[in-house]
Motif scaffolding. Structure first.
Motif, PDB file in Angstrom:
ATOM      1  N   LEU A  28       0.825  -1.210   0.000  1.00 16.60           N
ATOM      2  CA  LEU A  28       0.000   0.000   0.000  1.00 16.60           C
ATOM      3  C   LEU A  28       0.859   1.260   0.000  1.00 16.60           C
ATOM      4  O   LEU A  28       0.540   2.232  -0.690  1.00 16.60           O
ATOM      5  N   GLU A  29       1.955   1.259   0.741  1.00 20.43           N
ATOM      6  CA  GLU A  29       2.830   2.427   0.749  1.00 20.43           C
ATOM      7  C   GLU A  29       3.550   2.584  -0.589  1.00 20.43           C
ATOM      8  O   GLU A  29       3.699   3.696  -1.103  1.00 20.43           O
ATOM      9  N   GLU A  32       0.991   4.047  -2.933  1.00 17.88           N
ATOM     10  CA  GLU A  32       0.683   5.450  -2.626  1.00 17.88           C
ATOM     11  C   GLU A  32       1.813   6.381  -3.053  1.00 17.88           C
ATOM     12  O   GLU A  32       1.577   7.405  -3.700  1.00 17.88           O
ATOM     13  N   LYS A  33       3.047   6.031  -2.715  1.00 19.71           N
ATOM     14  CA  LYS A  33       4.189   6.887  -3.039  1.00 19.71           C
ATOM     15  C   LYS A  33       4.367   7.085  -4.536  1.00 19.71           C
ATOM     16  O   LYS A  33       4.881   8.108  -4.970  1.00 19.71           O
ATOM     17  N   ASN A  35       1.847   6.487  -6.923  1.00 16.77           N
ATOM     18  CA  ASN A  35       0.558   6.632  -7.605  1.00 16.77           C
ATOM     19  C   ASN A  35       0.259   5.415  -8.497  1.00 16.77           C
ATOM     20  O   ASN A  35      -0.078   5.561  -9.671  1.00 16.77           O
ATOM     21  N   LYS A  37      -1.858   2.128  -9.499  1.00 15.92           N
ATOM     22  CA  LYS A  37      -3.149   1.438  -9.426  1.00 15.92           C
ATOM     23  C   LYS A  37      -2.904  -0.013  -9.829  1.00 15.92           C
ATOM     24  O   LYS A  37      -1.961  -0.293 -10.578  1.00 15.92           O
ATOM     25  N   THR A 106      10.498   1.870  -1.387  1.00 10.84           N
ATOM     26  CA  THR A 106       9.973   1.890  -0.020  1.00 10.84           C
ATOM     27  C   THR A 106      10.676   0.840   0.838  1.00 10.84           C
ATOM     28  O   THR A 106      10.675  -0.344   0.501  1.00 10.84           O
TER      29      THR A 106
END
Length: 128
Positions: A28-29, A32-33, A35, A37, A106
């Motif tokens: 998820l991180e 998110e970082k 963008n 999908k 990440t």
């Protein structure tokens, strides 16, 4: 263009719930970082150290809303003496317009030790 997005985390215990939870948090991180999908993801490889075998981390992706059809493969990391224990690494291959230097990798928990050079680059960019 396809790019690789790296991620890594660790678990304290070789327990299925913890493996799934930390993998989910990492994915998820990463998404998110950058963008990302689920439909942007070509595939993902997840490796684990030999001391992480209570669950397939790929299960975490299948449980994230929209990620059910992302192709994922788990494998064991090379057992290099002195390497970081209880580690889960992800290489996610995504379709993106980002330049390679713009991809944000990440690293969570003890895995921040793996690539401090990449984390320093992100910190420098954020200070600009």
């Amino acid at each position: 263009m396809t790019r690789g997005v790296r991620g890594a985390t660790t678990v304290e215990n070789n327990e299925a719930g913890e493996i799934i939870e930390h993998t989910r948090t990492l994915v998820l991180e990463m998404a998110e970082k950058n963008n990302i999908k689920p439909e942007d993801v070509s595939h993902a490889f997840i490796s684990v150290t030999k001391d992480v075998d209570a669950a397939f981390p790929a299960k975490a992706l299948r449980e994230i809303n929209g990620w059910k059809y992302v192709p994922v493969m788990c494998m064991q990391e090379i057992a290099v003496p002195g390497s970081l224990p209880k580690c889960i690494r992800i290489m996610m291959v995504v379709n993106t317009d980002k330049q390679q230097t713009e991809v944000e990798h990440t690293f969570q928990r003890e895995a921040v030790k793996l690539r401090p050079d990449l984390l320093e680059d992100v910190q420098k960019d954020q200070q600009k």
